[in-house]
Enzyme design. Structure first.
Site, PDB file in Angstrom:
ATOM      1  CG  ASP A 143      -1.927   1.031   1.276  1.00 50.65           C
ATOM      2  OD1 ASP A 143      -2.824   0.966   0.416  1.00 50.65           O
ATOM      3  OD2 ASP A 143      -1.890   1.931   2.143  1.00 50.65           O
ATOM      4  CD  GLU A 203      14.869 -14.511   4.889  1.00 47.99           C
ATOM      5  OE1 GLU A 203      13.828 -14.894   5.487  1.00 47.99           O
ATOM      6  OE2 GLU A 203      15.589 -13.588   5.288  1.00 47.99           O
TER       7      GLU A 203
HETATM    8  C1  GLC Z   1      -4.140   3.061  -0.720  1.00 44.73           C
HETATM    9  C2  GLC Z   1      -5.381   2.217  -0.620  1.00 44.73           C
HETATM   10  C3  GLC Z   1      -6.511   3.067  -0.163  1.00 44.73           C
HETATM   11  C4  GLC Z   1      -6.165   3.649   1.192  1.00 44.73           C
HETATM   12  C5  GLC Z   1      -4.841   4.394   1.155  1.00 44.73           C
HETATM   13  C6  GLC Z   1      -4.320   4.671   2.536  1.00 44.73           C
HETATM   14  O1  GLC Z   1      -4.228   4.014  -1.720  1.00 44.73           O
HETATM   15  O2  GLC Z   1      -5.626   1.582  -1.841  1.00 44.73           O
HETATM   16  O3  GLC Z   1      -7.711   2.360  -0.099  1.00 44.73           O
HETATM   17  O4  GLC Z   1      -7.169   4.535   1.593  1.00 44.73           O
HETATM   18  O5  GLC Z   1      -3.842   3.645   0.514  1.00 44.73           O
HETATM   19  O6  GLC Z   1      -3.910   3.489   3.158  1.00 44.73           O
END
Ligand code: GLC
Length: 558
Positions: free
Chosen positions: A219, A274
């Site tokens: 993310d 790993e």
């Molecule tokens: C990313 C995710 C989104 C979230 C953001 C903060 O863009 O896809 O859904 O709100 O990160 O974590």
């Protein structure tokens, strides 16, 4: 033009499973609800493994299922090495992983390293500890400006609107320091200069890898490192952010896409390697196209999303440019390309393509206008979405699909304000409506409680028209979107070949390409009928007309 990255099918052994995988994204809280509390859960996913298998996908990617108070749909994680009790237990997770693997489906999980939730143990400890303590050093705390420190350290805005700094109350009850959150205030940013933070994430990656997780989706992978040297620049002095060709190319932004972030991923790659096969990873990195390769390199995460098709119109010229550029880029980085039209953050493509021309291609204007289904040409949107998806499945690289797109599901644009959940809606009144409309729980049956999602009322309201899109209304129905996806993904599995394509025709009306084994895909973006090449028509996204390809339709020919 011929794009190649020299990877032959022989190389596509177990270690390379991800290179041309069809990956199905599950938003767990909205997929299937086994215990009837209105929230999708892990057992719900396990119960639907036969359905997932029937789609001939190679992997599922689970959006966060970790303990969370859902300030941002689970992207606010309280504990990285556990399952949200509302969704199940670690034992349920293991059972799901076993069932998926038995069905030949790999498992990818979301890792959220930029920020935890404000209920994470570490953040609670930071609040309870004094200024300057080791506990505060795991996050980004600063004194406020002004005589009493009651002004934020800088005037930066959070991604969801409102200030990017939040003031805390010190343990003695006095107003205190501020912490940085580039997303919601419930999502404090970690301090990635802190070795403890680094070590803890390595532990998390091993924890899930040891449980049989095959890959990770990272993310906001481009946000982790920050340059917070004083004085902090004002927001008017910040380089303008952007993605794709509009993005920055020099890593000069204080928190987006800094070069130092790649040191982190080099460490992660050592952990991934790993394992046998090595764990795969894909970066969510909204960066300039020229900088994407850094995330996707074999020494880094290995693959990165490109959101270019997702941001494009249904337009032959745009599609062609994007495809050509991304294949060349992937070839240069050693990664394979990624393709995606829908996910949990954007308006579903069946709706985007049915919005009035000029109405804002990402659909935000439509949402702000009330998101009425009447304003959408759902039939046209769906026809184009099916054509686009079939084209995507024929491209070299991995195809990422989002739950519900295989049903041709439309966005729910008109959720009443009192039912909305997305922090983007609450933090940005009148400016953003948020992303709830693509997160409404799936309709499994045309009748019955919550359209078969579960026994309880779904956590986001499902409109009446969901019945027409239900799985049981499309199951074994020739020509349904569900059967189109099933058939296409099954053919795809057998047709996969070297990661190359050659354009046969690419003009304003038609995109026609051929893969090295003779697999051809033809899409009609124009308005007239298009003659198909000689061969067997394996599948088409809509009916042919006298053997010819109608507008907004794709066909595969072998
Ligand atoms: C990313 C995710 C989104 C979230 C953001 C903060 O863009 O896809 O859904 O709100 O990160 O974590």
């Amino acid at each position: 033009m011929n794009s190649s990255n020299d990877v032959s099918l022989d190389d596509c052994n177990e270690a390379n499973w991800w290179r041309q995988a069809a990956v199905y994204q599950i938003y767990p809280r909205s997929f299937a609800d086994a215990n009837g509390d209105g929230l999708g859960d892990i057992k719900g996913i396990t119960s639907r493994v036969p359905y997932l298998k029937s789609l001939s996908i190679d992997a599922v990617w689970l959006s966060p299922f970790y303990p969370s108070s859902l300030a941002d749909g689970g992207y606010d994680v309280d504990d990285y090495r556990n399952v949200d009790p509302k969704l199940g237990t670690l034992a349920d997770f293991d059972e799901m992983a076993t069932a998926l693997h038995a069905a030949g489906i790999k498992l990818v999980v979301d890792i959220v390293p930029n920020h935890s939730s404000d209920r994470h143990e570490w953040f609670k400890e930071a609040l309870a500890s004094p200024k300057g303590s080791a506990a505060r050093e795991r996050y980004i705390f600063r004194d406020g400006l002004g005589e009493n420190g009651d002004l934020p350290p800088s005037d930066w805005d959070s991604k969801f609107g409102g200030p990017a700094w939040e003031r805390i109350t010190e343990p003695d009850g006095t107003p205190g320091q501020w912490y940085l959150h580039i997303f919601a205030k419930e999502q404090p940013d970690f301090n990635w200069d802190n070795p403890e933070v680094r070590d803890d994430f390595l532990k998390t990656l091993r924890f899930w890898s040891d449980r049989g997780v095959d890959g990770f989706r990272i993310d906001v992978a481009h946000a982790l490192m920050k340059d917070l040297s004083e004085p902090l620049p004002s927001k008017t002095e910040l380089p303008v952010e952007g993605t794709g060709v509009d993005g920055l190319v020099d890593g000069s932004h204080p928190f987006w896409d800094r070069d130092e972030v790649h040191e982190i991923y080099a460490d992660w790659r050592k952990v991934f390697n790993e394992y046998t096969p090595p764990r795969a990873a894909v970066a969510e990195a909204w960066v300039h196209a020229d900088r994407r390769a850094r995330y996707a390199s074999p020494q880094g995460l290995g693959q990165a999303f490109n959101f270019d098709l997702l941001q494009a119109d249904f337009d032959a010229a745009q599609f062609r440019t994007i495809i050509t550029k991304n294949l060349a880029e992937a070839a240069a980085s050693g990664a394979s390309s990624t393709w995606v039209f829908s996910n949990h953050d954007v308006i579903r493509h069946a709706t985007r393509y049915g919005l009035p021309a000029g109405g804002g291609r990402h659909g935000q204007e439509w949402l702000l206008d009330g998101g009425s289904p009447a304003a959408v040409d759902a039939e046209l949107g769906l026809r184009r979405a099916r054509a686009a998806s079939l084209l995507m499945f024929a491209l070299p690289g991995s195809a990422y699909l989002y739950q519900g797109e295989e049903l041709g599901l439309q966005e729910v644009g008109d959720i009443v304000d009192s039912e909305r959940q997305d922090p983007a809606f609450f933090r940005n009144p009148g400016i953003e409506v948020g992303r709830d409309g693509c997160r409404v729980p799936l309709p499994w049956t045309a009748e019955g409680s919550a359209f078969g999602f579960g026994a309880g009322r779904a956590h986001l309201p499902q409109p009446e028209w969901f019945a027409g899109y239900a799985v049981d209304a499309q199951n074994n129905v020739p020509g349904s979107t569900l059967e189109l996806y099933r058939e296409a993904l099954l053919y795809r599995r057998h047709l996969l070949t070297e990661e190359q394509l050659t354009w046969v025709r690419a003009d304003d009306a038609v995109l026609h390409f051929v893969r090295p084994n003779g697999w051809q895909s033809v899409t009609n973006f124009g308005s007239g009928l298009v003659e198909l090449p000689v061969g067997i028509v394996l599948i088409s996204s809509g009916p042919l007309d006298g053997g010819k390809l109608p507008a907004n339709t794709t066909a595969w020919i072998v």
